[in-house]
Design an enzyme around this catalytic site. Structure first.
Site, PDB file in Angstrom:
ATOM      1  N   THR A  13      17.255  25.151 -46.538  1.00 20.17           N
ATOM      2  CA  THR A  13      16.156  24.190 -46.374  1.00 20.17           C
ATOM      3  C   THR A  13      16.600  22.945 -45.603  1.00 20.17           C
ATOM      4  O   THR A  13      15.965  22.554 -44.617  1.00 20.17           O
ATOM      5  CB  THR A  13      15.669  23.751 -47.779  1.00 20.17           C
ATOM      6  OG1 THR A  13      15.454  24.920 -48.537  1.00 20.17           O
ATOM      7  CG2 THR A  13      14.409  22.944 -47.713  1.00 20.17           C
ATOM      8  N   VAL A  14      17.695  22.324 -46.024  1.00 19.84           N
ATOM      9  CA  VAL A  14      18.112  21.064 -45.389  1.00 19.84           C
ATOM     10  C   VAL A  14      18.719  21.330 -44.008  1.00 19.84           C
ATOM     11  O   VAL A  14      18.471  20.591 -43.046  1.00 19.84           O
ATOM     12  CB  VAL A  14      19.120  20.300 -46.289  1.00 19.84           C
ATOM     13  CG1 VAL A  14      19.580  19.019 -45.618  1.00 19.84           C
ATOM     14  CG2 VAL A  14      18.493  20.005 -47.647  1.00 19.84           C
ATOM     15  N   ALA A  33      22.058   6.593 -30.554  1.00 22.74           N
ATOM     16  CA  ALA A  33      23.474   6.873 -30.838  1.00 22.74           C
ATOM     17  C   ALA A  33      24.368   6.536 -29.653  1.00 22.74           C
ATOM     18  O   ALA A  33      25.572   6.348 -29.814  1.00 22.74           O
ATOM     19  CB  ALA A  33      23.645   8.345 -31.213  1.00 22.74           C
ATOM     20  N   GLY A 134      17.557  11.715 -51.413  1.00 16.28           N
ATOM     21  CA  GLY A 134      17.069  12.410 -50.213  1.00 16.28           C
ATOM     22  C   GLY A 134      16.834  11.495 -49.028  1.00 16.28           C
ATOM     23  O   GLY A 134      17.772  10.922 -48.465  1.00 16.28           O
ATOM     24  N   ILE A 136      15.402   8.567 -48.798  1.00 14.55           N
ATOM     25  CA  ILE A 136      15.448   7.108 -48.976  1.00 14.55           C
ATOM     26  C   ILE A 136      16.842   6.617 -48.560  1.00 14.55           C
ATOM     27  O   ILE A 136      17.833   7.106 -49.088  1.00 14.55           O
ATOM     28  CB  ILE A 136      15.212   6.710 -50.457  1.00 14.55           C
ATOM     29  CG1 ILE A 136      13.892   7.268 -50.971  1.00 14.55           C
ATOM     30  CG2 ILE A 136      15.271   5.192 -50.612  1.00 14.55           C
ATOM     31  CD1 ILE A 136      13.662   7.011 -52.464  1.00 14.55           C
ATOM     32  N   GLY A 187       7.298  26.193 -57.767  1.00 13.54           N
ATOM     33  CA  GLY A 187       8.474  25.968 -56.919  1.00 13.54           C
ATOM     34  C   GLY A 187       9.000  24.541 -56.985  1.00 13.54           C
ATOM     35  O   GLY A 187       9.884  24.169 -56.213  1.00 13.54           O
ATOM     36  N   ASP A 201      21.906  16.137 -62.483  1.00 15.03           N
ATOM     37  CA  ASP A 201      21.712  15.799 -61.068  1.00 15.03           C
ATOM     38  C   ASP A 201      21.506  14.280 -60.907  1.00 15.03           C
ATOM     39  O   ASP A 201      22.120  13.642 -60.046  1.00 15.03           O
ATOM     40  CB  ASP A 201      20.495  16.573 -60.528  1.00 15.03           C
ATOM     41  CG  ASP A 201      20.133  16.176 -59.112  1.00 15.03           C
ATOM     42  OD1 ASP A 201      20.856  16.569 -58.188  1.00 15.03           O
ATOM     43  OD2 ASP A 201      19.122  15.459 -58.936  1.00 15.03           O
ATOM     44  N   LYS A 205      23.970  11.267 -58.981  1.00 15.29           N
ATOM     45  CA  LYS A 205      23.494  10.254 -58.026  1.00 15.29           C
ATOM     46  C   LYS A 205      23.750   8.841 -58.572  1.00 15.29           C
ATOM     47  O   LYS A 205      24.158   7.943 -57.827  1.00 15.29           O
ATOM     48  CB  LYS A 205      22.007  10.480 -57.745  1.00 15.29           C
ATOM     49  CG  LYS A 205      21.727  11.829 -57.078  1.00 15.29           C
ATOM     50  CD  LYS A 205      20.240  12.177 -57.116  1.00 15.29           C
ATOM     51  CE  LYS A 205      19.968  13.551 -56.526  1.00 15.29           C
ATOM     52  NZ  LYS A 205      18.611  14.033 -56.798  1.00 15.29           N
TER      53      LYS A 205
HETATM   54  N1  HSE Z   1      16.890  18.768 -57.476  1.00 14.10           N
HETATM   55  C1  HSE Z   1      16.770  17.433 -56.993  1.00 14.10           C
HETATM   56  C2  HSE Z   1      15.477  16.810 -57.468  1.00 14.10           C
HETATM   57  C3  HSE Z   1      16.819  17.300 -55.511  1.00 14.10           C
HETATM   58  O1  HSE Z   1      14.698  17.454 -58.172  1.00 14.10           O
HETATM   59  O2  HSE Z   1      15.261  15.663 -57.153  1.00 14.10           O
HETATM   60  C4  HSE Z   1      18.182  17.410 -54.960  1.00 14.10           C
HETATM   61  O3  HSE Z   1      19.037  16.487 -55.552  1.00 14.10           O
END
Ligand code: HSE
Length: 444
Positions: A13-14, A33, A134, A136, A187, A201, A205
């Site tokens: 995806t990314v 750049a 993401g 931000i 999803g 997660d 962060k």
């Molecule tokens: N799984 C994370 C979220 C995204 O739900 O924000 C990737 O870090």
């Protein structure tokens, strides 16, 4: 100037978002750049799918080490994730003298010290804007935009999956399990959602933000992590009646004794902007001594939002490639030789030393003297009560019920004192179920 050459490890995806954004905006990116940025090689186990994304002008291989071994590649973008092979590949890329861009928060939160040290020794950059919130640009904001400040605290909704689930629980009055299944069907949640729903997660962060906010080493092992799996719809409803929303917050705070680093559900006043961040969106509030409170909001995941962060890192690297590494922004915002000492002076505090306020829901026998007994035990522990809400027994347990819920909001107190008081309250014969305790953050 010759375009900088990029090799992607993983084109899911990314990765495909990164390829598409670079293709679409290449002219503007080159003007910013000062040189072109070209993906010239991609490694993915699924080579056919990779070719369908990048076409035949980009070399596609099945083995990531071919990318690292290619002397023409200047930057390796690691989009594999996890601590396993990704760690080996990042360290190998650094050893081969490549700059690295990664979205891998788990890897950096756990092994960041080793990885940043290796990069500093080799004079290459490890950039990770995409690892936190993401799209931000919170790393840029904390590391550069707010560099004048002594940061006081950071609090963020930094996991979209859990924010989506909490928003649905509130909107539809449903319990966690029901909404999780729906989120998986749509999803929004992974088939194995453990890292998201258990707060891991978000803690990865928060760990990274803590390090760059306070100039301390990354210390994921010291983070307090609590997810949303035990939240009941009733608590969201009661919180609402008291003027609060429940959010999963990643919090890191400077105190006289050290640094708080914690992820857990929190009541937040409904009038705060961050309390109104709904669905899968992310938001981070940063308080600095000079700037005051600032808020950053946007998409915390997804193909092009995350690619936006990856490409921003590539632009930074393109500008700095070949320059003296001492001129680049330090990986953790502070000069690396100052981190260990700062970590010593500002230890990450155990949860018992954290000071916060609380929401308590106590299922009790609806009898005379029960409230007095409980408030007496709180007072005995030096805990001051802010508000009390008692539900009608009929409303809680059905008609003729002899049980009810007591909801108590407290003022700030040490978590260790609260633990002690709650153990005593739990032991009362008139307390009929495990007490629910949710921390409360005023964020003012
Ligand atoms: N799984 C994370 C979220 C995204 O739900 O924000 C990737 O870090």
């Amino acid at each position: 100037m010759k375009p900088i050459q990029v090799g992607l490890l993983g084109i899911g995806t990314v990765g495909s978002g990164t390829f598409n954004v670079l293709e679409r905006n290449q002219d503007e990116i080159r003007r910013r750049a000062g040189r072109g940025i070209e993906i010239t090689m991609v490694a993915d186990l699924d080579t056919e799918r990779a070719k369908s994304v990048v076409g035949d002008k980009v070399k596609v291989v099945g083995d990531a080490r071919e990318v690292i071994a290619n002397p023409d590649i200047d930057v390796v973008v690691e989009l594999i994730g996890g601590y396993g092979i990704a760690k080996a590949l990042v360290l190998e890329a650094i050893a081969a003298g490549k700059h690295v861009v990664t979205a891998n928060k788990a890897l950096l939160a756990v092994h960041g010290t080793e990885i940043f040290k290796a990069a500093a020794e080799k004079g290459v950059i490890v950039a990770y804007e995409a690892a936190v919130a993401g799209g931000i640009p919170i790393i840029k904001a904390l590391r550069e935009g707010l560099t004048a400040n002594s940061i006081q605290w950071v609090a963020g909704i930094i996991n979209g999956t859990t924010n989506f689930i909490l928003s649905e629980m509130r909107d539809k009055g449903l319990d966690f399990d029901v909404v999780l299944k729906e989120a998986q069907r749509l999803g929004y949640a992974e088939a194995d959602p453990t890292f998201d729903i258990e707060g891991v997660d978000a803690a990865h962060k928060a760990t990274l933000m803590s390090a760059i906010a306070f100039g301390i080493p990354v210390q994921f092992d010291k983070a307090y992590v609590e997810g949303i799996t035990k939240l009941a719809g009733a608590d969201i409803k009661y919180a609402e009646q008291l003027g609060y929303r429940i959010k999963l917050l990643g919090i890191t705070k400077r105190t006289d004794k050290g640094i708080e680093l914690r992820v857990h559900p929190s009541l937040v006043p409904a009038k705060r902007l961050i309390a109104n961040v709904e669905g899968a969106m992310n938001a981070v509030v940063v308080n600095g001594d000079a700037v005051g409170t600032t808020l950053y909001y946007g998409k915390g995941a997804g193909s092009e939002p995350t690619a936006s962060a990856v490409v921003a890192d590539l632009v930074d690297i393109a500008r700095l490639h070949g320059a003296d590494p001492a001129h680049s922004v330090p990986a953790l915002a502070f000069q690396s030789h100052t981190l260990a000492a700062a970590g010593h002076e500002l230890p990450v505090l155990p949860m018992a030393e954290v000071v916060t306020s609380y929401y308590l829901r106590i299922r009790v026998a609806d009898e005379a003297g029960v409230l007095a007994k409980i408030t007496g035990l709180l007072a005995g522990a030096g805990i001051s009560i802010d508000a009390v809400l008692q539900r009608e027994a009929d409303e809680v347990g059905g008609e003729g019920s002899t049980q009810t819920d007591l909801i108590i909001l407290t003022h700030d107190t040490r978590e260790g004192d609260m633990d002690k008081a709650l153990a005593e309250i739990q032991g009362l014969p008139t307390v009929l179920a495990p007490i629910t305790r949710i921390r409360k953050e005023e964020l003012n």
